[in-house]
Design a protein around this motif. Structure first.
Motif, mmCIF file in Angstrom:
data_model
loop_
_atom_site.group_PDB
_atom_site.id
_atom_site.type_symbol
_atom_site.label_atom_id
_atom_site.label_comp_id
_atom_site.label_asym_id
_atom_site.label_seq_id
_atom_site.Cartn_x
_atom_site.Cartn_y
_atom_site.Cartn_z
ATOM 1 N N MET A 1 0.946 -1.140 0.039
ATOM 2 C CA MET A 1 -0.066 0.081 -0.039
ATOM 3 C C MET A 1 0.731 1.296 0.063
ATOM 4 N N TRP B 1 2.157 1.465 -3.817
ATOM 5 C CA TRP B 1 1.250 1.617 -4.755
ATOM 6 C C TRP B 1 1.548 2.164 -6.137
ATOM 7 N N CYS C 1 -6.988 5.588 -7.986
ATOM 8 C CA CYS C 1 -7.488 4.432 -7.254
ATOM 9 C C CYS C 1 -6.594 4.169 -6.210
ATOM 10 N N VAL C 2 -7.081 3.917 -5.025
ATOM 11 C CA VAL C 2 -6.267 4.020 -3.833
ATOM 12 C C VAL C 2 -6.935 2.813 -3.080
ATOM 13 N N PRO C 3 -5.898 1.966 -2.568
ATOM 14 C CA PRO C 3 -6.219 0.762 -1.569
ATOM 15 C C PRO C 3 -6.573 1.261 -0.330
ATOM 16 N N GLN C 4 -7.664 0.495 0.216
ATOM 17 C CA GLN C 4 -8.469 0.865 1.304
ATOM 18 C C GLN C 4 -7.934 -0.023 2.540
ATOM 19 N N ARG C 5 -8.068 -1.302 1.995
ATOM 20 C CA ARG C 5 -7.801 -2.370 3.184
ATOM 21 C C ARG C 5 -7.641 -3.696 2.551
ATOM 22 N N THR D 1 -9.155 -4.578 -1.097
ATOM 23 C CA THR D 1 -10.407 -3.539 -1.477
ATOM 24 C C THR D 1 -9.735 -2.035 -1.760
ATOM 25 N N VAL D 2 -10.100 -1.717 -3.193
ATOM 26 C CA VAL D 2 -9.642 -0.516 -3.734
ATOM 27 C C VAL D 2 -10.717 0.529 -3.954
ATOM 28 N N ARG D 3 -10.485 1.912 -3.753
ATOM 29 C CA ARG D 3 -11.578 2.827 -3.870
ATOM 30 C C ARG D 3 -11.088 3.790 -4.998
ATOM 31 N N ASP E 1 -12.007 7.004 -7.732
ATOM 32 C CA ASP E 1 -12.662 8.139 -7.757
ATOM 33 C C ASP E 1 -13.644 8.642 -8.674
ATOM 34 N N GLN F 1 -17.114 7.719 -3.660
ATOM 35 C CA GLN F 1 -18.089 7.661 -2.496
ATOM 36 C C GLN F 1 -19.017 8.749 -2.649
#
Length: 186
Positions: free
Chosen positions: A93, A96, A108-112, A123-125, A127, A164
């Motif tokens: 992470m 990344w 795209c950013v890894p969340q957990r 899990t990746v979120r 925008d 989100q």
């Protein structure tokens, strides 16, 4: 007087040793036993004294109580606790952008990371919905690249989350049941 009656003043002699040891040998055995007892009493007294002073002190030789470099102490802690996989994923992470590329990392950013044995999901979120779709198409190649970096089977699936949206508030300009912004994914 005869030796048949024993009086109070008679001297008691040790019984003859069946092994045939002489008095000098018996004295050596007795001396050795006395020295061992004295050592044991001395060790117990030293332990009591050290306990009163706050515990054992480190000596001139290296032992487990000596200071250690931070990196080796953390590595030992990670190994003892079984945190190798979560620590490796945390490192991914942090790296990344190097793994997925600068363009994808901007959006795209890894969340957990869920490390359940049957899941192993990253899990990746993203925008926007366009980048979420792009990441879904690239997911198999990205899983292969992550497993190459982390070890085979570490990541089995990439869960893609879209942008989100705003909170679902009801107000004068919002219709009941609306989903918020027009860019909704999932």
């Amino acid at each position: 007087m005869s030796n048949a009656t024993s009086g109070a003043g008679d001297e008691q002699r040790p019984a003859a040793d069946p092994s045939g040891a002489s008095g000098v040998d018996l004295a050596r055995v007795a001396l050795r036993a006395a020295k061992e007892q004295a050592r044991a009493r001395g060790a117990a007294a030293r332990q009591r004294t050290q306990a009163r002073r706050g515990g054992l002190r480190s000596g001139a030789r290296a032992d487990g109580r000596d200071p250690q470099p931070l990196g080796s102490a953390i590595s030992r802690l990670i190994t003892e606790r079984g945190w190798e996989t979560p620590a490796a994923v945390g490192g991914v992470m942090g790296r990344w952008p190097q793994i997925v590329g600068e363009d994808l990392a901007k959006h795209c950013v890894p969340q957990r990371y869920d490390d359940a044995p049957d899941e192993r999901v990253l899990t990746v979120r993203c925008d926007s919905t366009a980048w979420a779709t792009q990441l879904r198409l690239l997911a198999p190649q990205l899983v292969a690249r992550l497993n190459e970096t982390l070890g085979q089977g570490t990541v089995r699936l990439i869960r893609v989350l879209g942008p989100q949206g705003a909170d679902r508030r009801f107000g004068p300009l919002r219709a009941p049941g609306s989903r918020g912004s027009g860019d909704t994914y999932g």
